[in-house]
Motif scaffolding. Structure first.
Motif, mmCIF file in Angstrom:
data_model
loop_
_atom_site.group_PDB
_atom_site.id
_atom_site.type_symbol
_atom_site.label_atom_id
_atom_site.label_comp_id
_atom_site.label_asym_id
_atom_site.label_seq_id
_atom_site.Cartn_x
_atom_site.Cartn_y
_atom_site.Cartn_z
ATOM 1 N N ALA A 50 -0.510 -7.543 -1.806
ATOM 2 C CA ALA A 50 -0.191 -7.138 -0.429
ATOM 3 C C ALA A 50 -1.418 -6.859 0.419
ATOM 4 C CB ALA A 50 0.698 -5.890 -0.449
ATOM 5 N N GLY A 51 -2.615 -7.198 -0.078
ATOM 6 C CA GLY A 51 -3.832 -6.918 0.670
ATOM 7 C C GLY A 51 -3.905 -7.618 2.008
ATOM 8 N N SER A 52 -3.215 -8.741 2.162
ATOM 9 C CA SER A 52 -3.232 -9.461 3.437
ATOM 10 C C SER A 52 -2.545 -8.687 4.550
ATOM 11 C CB SER A 52 -2.547 -10.829 3.275
ATOM 12 O OG SER A 52 -1.208 -10.662 2.816
ATOM 13 N N ILE A 53 -1.763 -7.660 4.197
ATOM 14 C CA ILE A 53 -1.129 -6.801 5.207
ATOM 15 C C ILE A 53 -1.804 -5.437 5.262
ATOM 16 C CG2 ILE A 53 0.969 -5.470 5.706
ATOM 17 C CD1 ILE A 53 2.595 -7.906 5.048
ATOM 18 N N THR A 54 -1.947 -4.778 4.128
ATOM 19 C CA THR A 54 -2.538 -3.434 4.139
ATOM 20 C C THR A 54 -4.008 -3.470 4.522
ATOM 21 O OG1 THR A 54 -2.998 -3.594 1.757
ATOM 22 C CG2 THR A 54 -0.903 -2.595 2.421
ATOM 23 N N GLY A 55 -4.722 -4.536 4.140
ATOM 24 C CA GLY A 55 -6.142 -4.648 4.489
ATOM 25 C C GLY A 55 -6.380 -4.661 5.990
ATOM 26 N N PRO A 56 -5.739 -5.582 6.735
ATOM 27 C CA PRO A 56 -5.916 -5.574 8.193
ATOM 28 C C PRO A 56 -5.482 -4.274 8.861
ATOM 29 C CG PRO A 56 -5.025 -7.678 7.484
ATOM 30 C CD PRO A 56 -5.020 -6.791 6.277
ATOM 31 N N TYR B 126 -7.862 -2.035 11.145
ATOM 32 C CA TYR B 126 -7.573 -1.631 12.529
ATOM 33 C C TYR B 126 -7.794 -0.133 12.704
ATOM 34 C CZ TYR B 126 -5.136 -6.154 12.708
ATOM 35 O OH TYR B 126 -4.814 -7.486 12.641
ATOM 36 N N GLU B 127 -7.454 0.642 11.664
ATOM 37 C CA GLU B 127 -7.658 2.097 11.736
ATOM 38 C C GLU B 127 -9.138 2.428 11.856
ATOM 39 O OE1 GLU B 127 -8.435 6.109 10.050
ATOM 40 O OE2 GLU B 127 -8.753 4.236 8.950
ATOM 41 N N VAL B 128 -9.964 1.739 11.078
ATOM 42 C CA VAL B 128 -11.403 1.977 11.129
ATOM 43 C C VAL B 128 -11.979 1.540 12.477
ATOM 44 C CG1 VAL B 128 -13.630 1.328 10.131
ATOM 45 C CG2 VAL B 128 -11.689 1.822 8.627
ATOM 46 N N SER C 206 0.923 1.324 7.778
ATOM 47 C CA SER C 206 0.710 0.701 6.475
ATOM 48 C C SER C 206 1.627 1.301 5.419
ATOM 49 C CB SER C 206 -0.758 0.863 6.057
ATOM 50 O OG SER C 206 -0.981 0.329 4.775
ATOM 51 N N ASN C 207 1.681 2.630 5.356
ATOM 52 C CA ASN C 207 2.506 3.279 4.345
ATOM 53 C C ASN C 207 3.990 3.024 4.582
ATOM 54 O OD1 ASN C 207 4.034 6.066 3.487
ATOM 55 N ND2 ASN C 207 2.431 5.503 2.030
ATOM 56 N N SER C 208 4.412 3.022 5.834
ATOM 57 C CA SER C 208 5.830 2.797 6.135
ATOM 58 C C SER C 208 6.251 1.380 5.774
ATOM 59 C CB SER C 208 6.100 3.066 7.618
ATOM 60 O OG SER C 208 5.843 4.412 7.943
ATOM 61 N N TRP C 209 5.346 0.414 5.961
ATOM 62 C CA TRP C 209 5.676 -0.958 5.573
ATOM 63 C C TRP C 209 5.962 -1.041 4.075
ATOM 64 C CZ3 TRP C 209 3.421 -4.429 2.161
ATOM 65 C CH2 TRP C 209 3.944 -5.722 2.204
ATOM 66 N N MET C 210 5.275 -0.244 3.280
ATOM 67 C CA MET C 210 5.520 -0.230 1.838
ATOM 68 C C MET C 210 6.907 0.332 1.524
ATOM 69 S SD MET C 210 1.718 1.144 0.811
ATOM 70 C CE MET C 210 2.077 1.434 -0.920
ATOM 71 N N HIS C 211 7.462 1.162 2.407
ATOM 72 C CA HIS C 211 8.798 1.723 2.210
ATOM 73 C C HIS C 211 9.886 0.815 2.766
ATOM 74 C CE1 HIS C 211 7.933 5.842 0.710
ATOM 75 N NE2 HIS C 211 6.750 5.599 1.239
#
Length: 468
Positions: A94-100, A104-106, A153-158
């Motif tokens: 899932a790095g292609s989603i959580t990574g970006p 963006y946060e940084v 990011s965390n909500s997408w995992m849920h």
């Protein structure tokens, strides 16, 4: 009879290590989010009124904010590395989603905070009051933007959506759906309010401590009053937001809701609420349950005969640990009710003119000081343990996400983290407590400073002078 020994697997140890590090970490972003906005309000009040105690409070809480912010950054870096060392399967999948999203946060939040934090902390004598206030507002905005991306990011995992799977990897399809997934709005508001409540309770406890010590100066009275007003406004709103979040959870994560409520059977014609009990995962029953008929339906479906799916409707391997989330949820809700009670008692004492003189109330405020953090941690335990056994709900199991490491490797790093965290963050928390006990500076007379006097402070002082 032979002795039974319990051996933790690599998966269990990796989950325990991440739970340990994230529990330490979440404390400091919560303090940063709440304190940054509180400091901005204080500085705005100082610019509007010119009263000295607002500036004193602003500079006082800025010191505590700086320590908390620094520890939050350090603990956040450790978690970032753990995605590679302990959860390589998840990163590859899932790095292609959580990574970006984390990038963006940084690029937006962290750069904004880092760029203006120096001005906020040390620019009192080097920029104009309005420019300094602008820097403070930007730092506060940065903390909120950071919460936005982390929660996305965390909500997408849920509640994952907006993607497809190709060759065993997630491929983003619709970034709007990914970011604004079904649980994201509720979780973002819930977490942001929780951060404000954490700070309101800490500020109220700090003020109550000094009131018990006999201080009655404007600085102590102001922060006690402001904290209680914040508690009175936000604690009931948080209850409403939590209710709406529960309805969303029922729709998208029904197994989690059943585990939270300790419900095993799907009850027809109305669901009872288990106030207390001990869920038994092996026997598939909640022992010693104190039940109220139909109350579960009223709370969880807003109807008298609403139906909640029981845990037995899900395969055993798809059930979260009901014992943990049952009680973590009740700790969170119970403390939330105590927060509302504290705020209401504060209103009653305020109307009687006794809010700064009632010692028993001040002691209660001190006891309630850490409950915001306890409630916050309980909420995160509920939502994360309740997601199990999925790391991406319904898409990827946590057992598939763990790195190919040994039990010995994870055990050693976990023990090292416990020792290092105990030393580093224990020292930081001790220093914060010393600052709280020290309190804001005292002045015999609180004189409003004219605009010309405020501007005159810009000349002839070193940048670190404001830090005392």
């Amino acid at each position: 009879m032979g002795e039974t020994t319990m051996t933790l697997s690599t998966l269990d140890l990796s989950r325990l290590q991440f739970a340990f590090t994230v529990s330490f970490h979440i404390i400091f972003p919560a303090l940063s989010i709440g304190l940054a906005s509180f400091i901005a309000v204080l500085e705005g009040a100082w610019l509007r009124t010119g009263q000295r105690h607002y500036k004193d409070l602003c500079m006082y809480w800025s010191k505590i904010f700086a320590v908390g912010f620094g520890m939050g950054v350090v603990s956040g870096l450790v978690m970032a590395y753990e995605f590679g060392t302990n959860w390589a399967g998840f990163s590859a999948f899932a790095g292609s989603i959580t990574g970006p999203l984390l990038t963006y946060e940084v690029m937006t939040a962290f750069f904004l905070e880092a760029g203006f934090l120096g001005i906020m902390l040390f620019g009192w004598t080097r920029v104009s009051p309005r420019a300094h206030f602008g820097a403070t507002l930007l730092v506060a905005t940065g903390t909120l933007i950071s919460a936005f991306w982390i929660l996305a990011s965390n909500s997408w995992m849920h509640t994952p959506q907006g993607f497809r799977i190709e060759d065993g990897h997630v491929v983003p399809v619709d970034w709007f759906k990914i970011i604004f997934n079904p649980s994201f709005p509720y979780r973002l508001v819930h977490m942001t309010i929780a951060a404000f409540l954490v700070v309101a309770l800490v500020v109220a406890a700090a003020a109550a401590w000094h009131l018990l010590k006999g201080r009655r100066d404007p600085a102590v009275k102001t922060m006690f009053s402001m904290a209680l007003w914040m508690l009175l406004i936000l604690a009931p709103i948080q209850a409403v937001v939590g209710d709406q979040h529960g309805l969303n959870t029922r729709e998208h994560q029904p197994a989690k809701l059943a585990a939270i409520e300790g419900l095993w059977e799907t009850e027809k014609g109305g669901t009872a609420l288990n106030l207390f009990g001990i869920p038994d995962m092996e026997a598939e029953v909640t022992r010693y349950a104190v039940r109220i008929p139909h109350l579960g339906s009223l709370i969880l479906t807003h109807s008298w005969n609403g139906e909640i799916v029981g845990l037995k409707a899900f395969p055993k391997e798809d059930r979260p640990n009901s014992l943990i989330v049952f009680w973590s949820f009740r700790v969170m809700v119970g403390l939330g009710m105590l927060m509302i009670l504290l705020a209401l008692v504060g209103v009653a004492l305020r109307r009687k003119g006794r809010i700064f003189e009632t010692r028993l109330f001040h002691k209660a405020a001190i006891v309630m000081g850490p409950t915001g953090l306890i409630s916050l941690l309980s909420g995160w335990i509920t939502t994360e343990v309740g997601r199990q056994p999925w790391v991406v709900y319904g898409v990827m199991r946590t057992s598939q996400a763990v790195s190919p490491v040994t039990q010995q490797q994870v055990s050693i790093t976990l023990m090292l983290l416990i020792v290092v965290y105990g030393g580093v963050f224990g020292t930081g928390i001790y220093y914060i407590m010393r600052l709280i006990r020290q309190g804001p500076p005292t002045h015999d007379i609180d004189i409003a400073e004219p605009t010309t006097a405020i501007r005159s402070e810009q000349s002839g002082r070193r940048p670190l002078a404001a830090a005392e």
